[in-house]
Design an enzyme around this catalytic site. Structure first.
Site, PDB file in Angstrom:
ATOM      1  N   LYS A 196      66.222  44.345  82.215  1.00  0.00           N
ATOM      2  CA  LYS A 196      66.342  44.881  80.651  1.00  0.00           C
ATOM      3  C   LYS A 196      67.465  45.897  80.483  1.00  0.00           C
ATOM      4  CE  LYS A 196      65.101  47.882  77.116  1.00  0.00           C
ATOM      5  NZ  LYS A 196      62.980  47.437  75.993  1.00  0.00           N
ATOM      6  N   LYS A 223      69.922  55.439  76.891  1.00  0.00           N
ATOM      7  CA  LYS A 223      68.170  54.905  77.147  1.00  0.00           C
ATOM      8  C   LYS A 223      69.029  54.453  78.498  1.00  0.00           C
ATOM      9  CE  LYS A 223      65.368  53.947  73.189  1.00  0.00           C
ATOM     10  NZ  LYS A 223      64.255  52.768  73.189  1.00  0.00           N
ATOM     11  N   LYS A 254      67.005  40.435  79.090  1.00  0.00           N
ATOM     12  CA  LYS A 254      66.930  41.017  77.602  1.00  0.00           C
ATOM     13  C   LYS A 254      68.127  42.002  77.696  1.00  0.00           C
ATOM     14  CE  LYS A 254      64.730  43.888  74.226  1.00  0.00           C
ATOM     15  NZ  LYS A 254      64.085  44.999  74.344  1.00  0.00           N
ATOM     16  N   SER A 280      67.560  42.133  68.189  1.00  0.00           N
ATOM     17  CA  SER A 280      67.738  41.477  67.315  1.00  0.00           C
ATOM     18  C   SER A 280      68.672  41.562  67.057  1.00  0.00           C
ATOM     19  CB  SER A 280      67.017  42.986  66.754  1.00  0.00           C
ATOM     20  OG  SER A 280      67.544  44.168  67.758  1.00  0.00           O
ATOM     21  N   TYR A 319      63.611  36.212  67.534  1.00  0.00           N
ATOM     22  CA  TYR A 319      63.466  35.792  66.011  1.00  0.00           C
ATOM     23  C   TYR A 319      63.369  34.804  65.215  1.00  0.00           C
ATOM     24  CZ  TYR A 319      63.401  40.543  67.323  1.00  0.00           C
ATOM     25  OH  TYR A 319      63.004  42.044  68.190  1.00  0.00           O
TER      26      TYR A 319
HETATM   27  N1  PBG Z   1      61.422  49.261  74.103  1.00  0.00           N
HETATM   28  C1  PBG Z   1      60.782  49.192  73.500  1.00  0.00           C
HETATM   29  C2  PBG Z   1      61.936  47.718  72.934  1.00  0.00           C
HETATM   30  N2  PBG Z   1      60.800  46.305  73.229  1.00  0.00           N
HETATM   31  C3  PBG Z   1      62.685  45.457  71.961  1.00  0.00           C
HETATM   32  C4  PBG Z   1      63.015  46.678  72.040  1.00  0.00           C
HETATM   33  C5  PBG Z   1      64.262  45.247  71.343  1.00  0.00           C
HETATM   34  C6  PBG Z   1      64.144  44.431  70.766  1.00  0.00           C
HETATM   35  C7  PBG Z   1      64.897  43.773  70.351  1.00  0.00           C
HETATM   36  O1  PBG Z   1      66.456  44.733  70.041  1.00  0.00           O
HETATM   37  O2  PBG Z   1      64.888  42.616  69.181  1.00  0.00           O
HETATM   38  C8  PBG Z   1      62.994  47.332  72.152  1.00  0.00           C
HETATM   39  C9  PBG Z   1      63.822  48.789  72.160  1.00  0.00           C
HETATM   40  C10 PBG Z   1      64.730  49.428  73.189  1.00  0.00           C
HETATM   41  O3  PBG Z   1      64.564  49.496  74.680  1.00  0.00           O
HETATM   42  O4  PBG Z   1      65.063  50.626  72.395  1.00  0.00           O
END
Ligand code: PBG
Ligand code: MG
Length: 329
Positions: A196, A223, A254, A280, A319
């Site tokens: 991720k 992050k 991801k 998203s 989505y």
């Molecule tokens: N940790 C939470 C999480 N779980 C999924 C997403 C993002 C999913 C998306 O953008 O559709 C996130 C956001 C992040 O890590 O800031």
């Protein structure tokens, strides 16, 4: 001399193209993300995610029945937690009667065979908007992993089939696996967000859950100390092998479309199912360009979805799941 091979013969018409098509997509490929909120009769459109909604539990019930009717058999739940319940310890995340835990029960009651996965990270519960506990300007790894394991247990107790740690703290998969085993949840699966990246594609999601890092001294603005650097490729395989060793049943990459190389690398390296998350921001980009008439919405949606599968995804978290399935008919 005619061309030695006329590859175009296999592209002459749709019948031959579909006969030789290597990658096709079905409802079985999808995992559907769903956002839940408190209240009754709430179906709230997310501003930066046109035609995507947060549902209160009564309408969540309706939505999952509709998904099931379309052949979509797996959901991934996210809870939008009211501000007054947020702190820097994840207290509400462990509430056995919290929104997420009730959402799991709601889906299972409405649709007993629907596979329910839950997101495991503290950000929606965090007063500072981070996936773990923040101390002295740092997300403290081991203490965060402990809380996440407890959070996962409450989801398993509520009836979740899989928990999906998305926090990127080291060792959290093992902590979760150990606690689930100890408590007798031997069949609860773990889908680890294993590669991720620290991505700007998560913006609309953070709007949806109001979960972005807050702007305060001593709170990291991003992050990057736990999510991966997007320049890295070899590291993704290393992260993935560790999560599998620690007990992950499914691993995930991801975001999606900018990370197809990572997806293929991992697919070639591991023997567990590999998921991808079309996040998203990817959804928002396509929606925005389509609204302007600059891209063909349905065609782009199909093209990106097929690309994930072609690149090696066994599971596509998107989505667009419902729209794709409706389009396929
Ligand atoms: N940790 C939470 C999480 N779980 C999924 C997403 C993002 C999913 C998306 O953008 O559709 C996130 C956001 C992040 O890590 O800031
Ligand atoms: Mg890791």
């Amino acid at each position: 001399m005619y061309p030695l091979r006329r590859n175009r013969r296999l592209r002459t018409n749709e019948a031959i193209r579909s006969l030789v098509r290597e990658t096709v997509i079905t409802p079985n490929d999808f995992l559907v993300p769903l956002f839940v909120v408190e209240g009754k009769g709430v179906k709230d459109e997310i501003a930066s995610m046109p035609n995507y909604f947060r549902y209160s539990l009564d309408l969540l019930e309706k939505e999952v029945k509709e998904l099931w009717g379309l052949g979509l058999k797996a959901v991934l739940l996210f809870a939008k937690v009211p501000d007054h319940l947020k702190d820097n310890k994840g207290t509400e995340a462990l509430n056995p009667n919290g929104l997420m835990q009730r959402a799991v029960k709601t889906v299972k009651n409405a649709c007993p065979d629907m596979l329910v996965m839950t997101d495991i990270a503290l950000d929606p519960y965090s007063s500072v908007g981070h996936d773990g506990i923040v101390q002295n300007g740092m997300i403290i790894n081991d203490e965060s992993a402990e809380v996440l394991a407890k959070m996962a247990l409450t989801h398993a107790q509520a009836g979740a089939d899989f928990v999906a740690p998305s926090d990127m703290n080291d060792g959290r998969t093992l902590k979760i696996r150990e606690l689930l085993e100890q408590e007798g949840f031997i069949n609860t699966g773990i889908m680890a967000y294993t590669a991720k990246y620290a991505s700007s594609f998560y913006g609309p999601f953070r709007d949806a859950l109001d979960s972005a890092p807050v702007d305060l001294v001593d709170v990291p603005k991003d992050k990057k100390t736990y999510q991966m650097d997007f320049g890295n490729r070899i590291e993704a395989v290393r992260e993935t092998l560790i999560d599998i060793e620690e007990g992950a049943d499914i691993v995930m990459v991801k975001p999606g479309i900018s990370y197809l190389d990572i997806l293929r690398d991992i697919k070639n390296e591991v023997d567990v199912p590999v998921a991808v998350y079309q996040v998203s921001g990817e959804y928002a980009m396509i929606k925005a360009a389509a609204e302007k008439g600059w891209l063909n919405h349905d065609q782009i949606m199909l093209e990106t979805t097929i690309a994930f599968k072609r690149a090696g995804a066994d599971i596509i978290t998107s989505y667009f799941a419902k729209d794709v399935v409706k389009l396929l008919g």
